[in-house]
Motif scaffolding. Structure first.
Motif, PDB file in Angstrom:
ATOM      1  N   ALA A 160       0.846  -1.245  -0.060  1.00 38.27           N
ATOM      2  CA  ALA A 160      -0.076  -0.072   0.108  1.00 38.27           C
ATOM      3  C   ALA A 160       1.025   1.276   0.003  1.00 38.27           C
ATOM      4  O   ALA A 160       0.492   2.304  -0.592  1.00 38.27           O
ATOM      5  N   ALA A 161       1.944   1.098   0.711  1.00 35.56           N
ATOM      6  CA  ALA A 161       2.869   2.385   0.879  1.00 35.56           C
ATOM      7  C   ALA A 161       3.341   2.670  -0.526  1.00 35.56           C
ATOM      8  O   ALA A 161       3.456   3.866  -0.840  1.00 35.56           O
ATOM      9  N   ASP A 162       3.963   1.862  -1.195  1.00 35.25           N
ATOM     10  CA  ASP A 162       4.279   1.936  -2.618  1.00 35.25           C
ATOM     11  C   ASP A 162       3.068   2.526  -3.574  1.00 35.25           C
ATOM     12  O   ASP A 162       3.467   3.408  -4.310  1.00 35.25           O
ATOM     13  N   ALA A 163       1.852   2.048  -3.478  1.00 31.46           N
ATOM     14  CA  ALA A 163       0.989   2.340  -4.143  1.00 31.46           C
ATOM     15  C   ALA A 163       0.561   3.993  -3.971  1.00 31.46           C
ATOM     16  O   ALA A 163       0.340   4.691  -4.858  1.00 31.46           O
ATOM     17  N   ILE A 164       0.485   4.265  -2.590  1.00 25.90           N
ATOM     18  CA  ILE A 164       0.306   5.656  -2.462  1.00 25.90           C
ATOM     19  C   ILE A 164       1.248   6.719  -2.952  1.00 25.90           C
ATOM     20  O   ILE A 164       0.900   7.424  -3.452  1.00 25.90           O
ATOM     21  N   GLN A 165       2.681   6.021  -3.021  1.00 22.69           N
ATOM     22  CA  GLN A 165       3.754   7.067  -3.535  1.00 22.69           C
ATOM     23  C   GLN A 165       3.368   6.951  -4.842  1.00 22.69           C
ATOM     24  O   GLN A 165       3.822   8.223  -5.438  1.00 22.69           O
ATOM     25  N   ASP A 166       2.756   6.186  -5.483  1.00 26.65           N
ATOM     26  CA  ASP A 166       2.560   6.112  -7.027  1.00 26.65           C
ATOM     27  C   ASP A 166       1.284   7.122  -7.329  1.00 26.65           C
ATOM     28  O   ASP A 166       1.023   6.954  -8.571  1.00 26.65           O
ATOM     29  N   GLY A 167       0.796   7.606  -6.457  1.00 24.12           N
ATOM     30  CA  GLY A 167      -0.462   8.414  -6.823  1.00 24.12           C
ATOM     31  C   GLY A 167      -1.852   7.890  -6.566  1.00 24.12           C
ATOM     32  O   GLY A 167      -2.706   8.542  -6.986  1.00 24.12           O
ATOM     33  N   VAL A 168      -2.009   6.743  -6.010  1.00 26.04           N
ATOM     34  CA  VAL A 168      -3.230   5.918  -6.029  1.00 26.04           C
ATOM     35  C   VAL A 168      -4.517   6.920  -5.504  1.00 26.04           C
ATOM     36  O   VAL A 168      -5.556   6.897  -5.645  1.00 26.04           O
ATOM     37  N   LEU A 169      -4.216   7.735  -4.330  1.00 23.55           N
ATOM     38  CA  LEU A 169      -4.904   8.471  -3.582  1.00 23.55           C
ATOM     39  C   LEU A 169      -5.127  10.014  -4.055  1.00 23.55           C
ATOM     40  O   LEU A 169      -5.868  10.770  -3.325  1.00 23.55           O
ATOM     41  N   GLU A 170      -4.535  10.387  -4.856  1.00 21.10           N
ATOM     42  CA  GLU A 170      -4.554  11.654  -5.339  1.00 21.10           C
ATOM     43  C   GLU A 170      -5.972  11.837  -5.902  1.00 21.10           C
ATOM     44  O   GLU A 170      -6.751  11.198  -6.819  1.00 21.10           O
ATOM     45  N   GLY A 171      -6.730  12.786  -5.319  1.00 14.39           N
ATOM     46  CA  GLY A 171      -8.255  13.035  -5.641  1.00 14.39           C
ATOM     47  C   GLY A 171      -9.128  12.370  -4.957  1.00 14.39           C
ATOM     48  O   GLY A 171     -10.399  12.449  -5.144  1.00 14.39           O
ATOM     49  N   VAL A 172      -8.782  11.320  -4.132  1.00 16.65           N
ATOM     50  CA  VAL A 172      -9.541  10.323  -3.511  1.00 16.65           C
ATOM     51  C   VAL A 172     -10.076  11.051  -2.325  1.00 16.65           C
ATOM     52  O   VAL A 172      -9.466  11.528  -1.450  1.00 16.65           O
ATOM     53  N   GLY A 173     -11.482  10.879  -2.104  1.00 17.12           N
ATOM     54  CA  GLY A 173     -12.141  11.416  -0.733  1.00 17.12           C
ATOM     55  C   GLY A 173     -12.553  10.191   0.264  1.00 17.12           C
ATOM     56  O   GLY A 173     -12.478  10.568   1.260  1.00 17.12           O
ATOM     57  N   ARG A 174     -12.560   9.247  -0.372  1.00 19.96           N
ATOM     58  CA  ARG A 174     -12.739   7.961   0.520  1.00 19.96           C
ATOM     59  C   ARG A 174     -12.567   6.733   0.058  1.00 19.96           C
ATOM     60  O   ARG A 174     -12.379   6.608  -1.229  1.00 19.96           O
ATOM     61  N   ILE A 175     -12.243   5.717   0.590  1.00 18.43           N
ATOM     62  CA  ILE A 175     -11.884   4.560   0.187  1.00 18.43           C
ATOM     63  C   ILE A 175     -12.612   3.501   1.026  1.00 18.43           C
ATOM     64  O   ILE A 175     -12.636   3.340   2.029  1.00 18.43           O
ATOM     65  N   ILE A 176     -12.934   2.206   0.383  1.00 18.66           N
ATOM     66  CA  ILE A 176     -13.546   0.965   0.855  1.00 18.66           C
ATOM     67  C   ILE A 176     -12.629  -0.100   0.368  1.00 18.66           C
ATOM     68  O   ILE A 176     -12.009  -0.294  -0.867  1.00 18.66           O
ATOM     69  N   ALA A 177     -12.875  -1.389   0.991  1.00 16.47           N
ATOM     70  CA  ALA A 177     -12.426  -2.667   0.510  1.00 16.47           C
ATOM     71  C   ALA A 177     -13.205  -3.594   1.405  1.00 16.47           C
ATOM     72  O   ALA A 177     -14.115  -3.568   2.383  1.00 16.47           O
ATOM     73  N   VAL A 178     -12.870  -4.802   1.020  1.00 20.48           N
ATOM     74  CA  VAL A 178     -13.464  -6.036   1.822  1.00 20.48           C
ATOM     75  C   VAL A 178     -12.372  -7.107   1.987  1.00 20.48           C
ATOM     76  O   VAL A 178     -11.197  -6.847   1.297  1.00 20.48           O
ATOM     77  N   HIS A 179     -12.417  -7.715   2.996  1.00 21.93           N
ATOM     78  CA  HIS A 179     -11.731  -9.055   3.189  1.00 21.93           C
ATOM     79  C   HIS A 179     -12.493 -10.151   3.659  1.00 21.93           C
ATOM     80  O   HIS A 179     -13.486 -10.224   4.452  1.00 21.93           O
ATOM     81  N   CYS A 180     -12.000 -11.366   3.001  1.00 23.19           N
ATOM     82  CA  CYS A 180     -12.716 -12.506   3.177  1.00 23.19           C
ATOM     83  C   CYS A 180     -12.757 -12.835   4.709  1.00 23.19           C
ATOM     84  O   CYS A 180     -11.751 -12.759   5.433  1.00 23.19           O
ATOM     85  N   ASP A 181     -13.789 -13.383   5.405  1.00 25.48           N
ATOM     86  CA  ASP A 181     -13.960 -13.820   6.320  1.00 25.48           C
ATOM     87  C   ASP A 181     -14.686 -15.474   6.395  1.00 25.48           C
ATOM     88  O   ASP A 181     -16.021 -15.430   6.391  1.00 25.48           O
ATOM     89  N   PRO A 182     -13.999 -16.411   6.672  1.00 25.59           N
ATOM     90  CA  PRO A 182     -14.506 -17.715   6.739  1.00 25.59           C
ATOM     91  C   PRO A 182     -15.173 -17.911   7.827  1.00 25.59           C
ATOM     92  O   PRO A 182     -15.839 -19.302   7.932  1.00 25.59           O
ATOM     93  N   ARG A 183     -15.190 -17.176   8.681  1.00 20.42           N
ATOM     94  CA  ARG A 183     -16.152 -17.425   9.859  1.00 20.42           C
ATOM     95  C   ARG A 183     -17.669 -16.686   9.860  1.00 20.42           C
ATOM     96  O   ARG A 183     -18.393 -16.953  10.741  1.00 20.42           O
ATOM     97  N   VAL A 184     -17.834 -16.096   8.794  1.00 17.18           N
ATOM     98  CA  VAL A 184     -19.047 -15.601   8.433  1.00 17.18           C
ATOM     99  C   VAL A 184     -19.706 -16.108   7.089  1.00 17.18           C
ATOM    100  O   VAL A 184     -18.936 -16.263   6.297  1.00 17.18           O
ATOM    101  N   ASP A 185     -20.953 -16.269   7.203  1.00 14.69           N
ATOM    102  CA  ASP A 185     -21.499 -17.068   6.016  1.00 14.69           C
ATOM    103  C   ASP A 185     -21.635 -16.218   4.847  1.00 14.69           C
ATOM    104  O   ASP A 185     -21.746 -15.055   5.081  1.00 14.69           O
TER     105      ASP A 185
END
Length: 409
Positions: A160-185
């Motif tokens: 993530a640090a390299d991606a940020i340095q490469d400008g992926v957050l320029e102009g971004v107001g919000r960011i979302i993601a998901v992560h798999c959870d094998p304990r949730v149906d």
């Protein structure tokens, strides 16, 4: 703020952007192909090429990141300064064997596996991009969206640090993601405002002594005993030097010491992780842990060399963005599809994005409903209920549409 009005009583979404069945089948095939060809951090060339080709075929213009793996791709025009909603996926695999015995799409690469669900995360963001690109062509996407396919999440301190340095957050107001959870149906997501993961650092220790015969341990440094005491005493010492509510935990993953039963070795190596629930305690952790190691090693007359590798802070979910994900899930799939989740001791480099912009990560249920056996993350037999792909895509497409309603700037 609830969005029940966005779903009819049967649970069918009234928002545009539901996943078409034809695309669902394609995404499942994409995920299986990625699962069969896992690539480690910063080596994801095949994966990057596959994502790029599919996005370009949809008329989009992805940009490969400077490191040569990973991509960023915008949908819609943000040239007027409209804040962008970013959606992040991690694309790397783990250096462990795939141990699933009866699976047509098990890994074809020895000692490599998508055992953390990054293939699902990637497929969700790819599918979201394809659906939103179609909405944009119809004039139904009110705000620009950015897709971030990040390499090397499993490599501390994270890609993530390299991606940020490469400008992926320029102009971004919000960011979302998901992560798999094998304990949730599958069909459900887990949400939590505030810390949802923990800080994670890596610890590497070398112990040295003159060596000797096991018949005369009093004449030398008993390095095996010294290493054993570091393993048992350091976590206990650290646990008594920080508020127990901080959840600071030292856990070992590897010990290498000695080669013969009657020889006291000259060298020992230990490695493990330092995890912490509290960000303030995490900032103190290096000094506390290093001091404890030195004390125990000195007590047993062993010389210590310590490499404390700073990792990632906790993922701290923003309240407003968490509410957006909650509303998006209810709007798309109805009440009862969102459950509260606990803070885990797992680490995630999504936290680096949240140091810069508000955002939130949801736990995406991937357990087959009714299944009692949990195929846990970072285990060779991990797998996901692929119906979770549709859930993730529709969660994100709804979030993109509702984001325009909940923000005035």
């Amino acid at each position: 703020m609830s969005r029940e009005s966005e779903a009819d009583p049967s649970g069918d979404a009234l928002l545009p952007g539901a996943l078409p069945e034809s695309l669902r089948a394609e995404l499942v095939a994409f995920r299986r192909d990625m699962h069969m060809h896992p690539e480690l951090g910063n080596q994801e060339f095949r994966t990057t090429a596959a994502i790029k080709e599919r996005l370009e075929r949809a008329g989009l213009k992805p940009r490969v990141l400077a490191a040569g793996t990973g991509l960023v791709c915008d949908i819609g025009d943000a040239s007027d300064g409209t804040p962008i909603l970013a959606m992040r996926a991690d694309i790397d695999a783990l250096p462990i064997p795939d141990t699933k015995s009866e699976c047509s799409y098990r890994s074809k690469v020895p000692d490599r596996a998508h055992a953390c669900g990054h293939d699902v995360h990637t497929t969700v963001v790819l599918g979201t991009g394809l659906v939103l690109a179609d909405l944009h062509r119809q004039g139904l996407l009110p705000r620009p969206v950015r897709l971030v396919f990040q390499p090397a999440e499993e490599v501390l301190p994270g890609g993530a640090a390299d991606a940020i340095q490469d400008g992926v957050l320029e102009g971004v107001g919000r960011i979302i993601a998901v992560h798999c959870d094998p304990r949730v149906d599958a069909g459900l997501i887990g949400l939590r405002t505030g810390p949802i993961t923990s800080a994670c650092d890596r610890l590497e220790i070398a112990l040295e002594g003159p060596g000797g015969h096991t018949a005369r341990p009093h004449l030398t440094t008993d390095l095996v005993t010294a290493a054993a005491r570091v393993v048992t005493d350091v976590p206990a010492l650290v646990g008594r030097r920080v508020d127990t509510r901080a959840g600071l935990a030292v856990t070992w993953g590897r010990i290498d010491c000695g080669h013969a039963p009657n020889v006291i070795p000259q060298h020992a190596e230990l490695s493990g992780t330092v995890r912490c629930l509290d960000i303030d305690a995490w900032r103190q952790a290096p000094d506390l842990v290093v001091a404890a190691i030195d004390e125990v090693a000195n007590l047993h007359r062993a010389k210590s060399e310590i490499n404390y590798v700073r990792g990632v802070p906790p993922v701290v979910n923003d309240a407003d963005v968490t509410a957006l994900l909650n509303d998006a899930m209810i709007a798309r799939h109805g009440e009862g599809t969102v459950e509260s989740t606990e803070q885990s001791l797992g680490g995630e480099d999504f936290s680096w994005y949240l140091e810069r912009v508000p955002g939130a990560m949801a736990r995406l249920g991937v357990r087959h409903p009714g299944e009692r056996t949990v195929r846990d993350l970072h285990q060779g037999d991990f797998d996901a209920d692929e119906s979770a792909i549709k859930v993730g895509v529709e969660l994100f497409t709804a979030a993109a549409l509702l984001d325009a309603e909940t923000r005035t700037a």
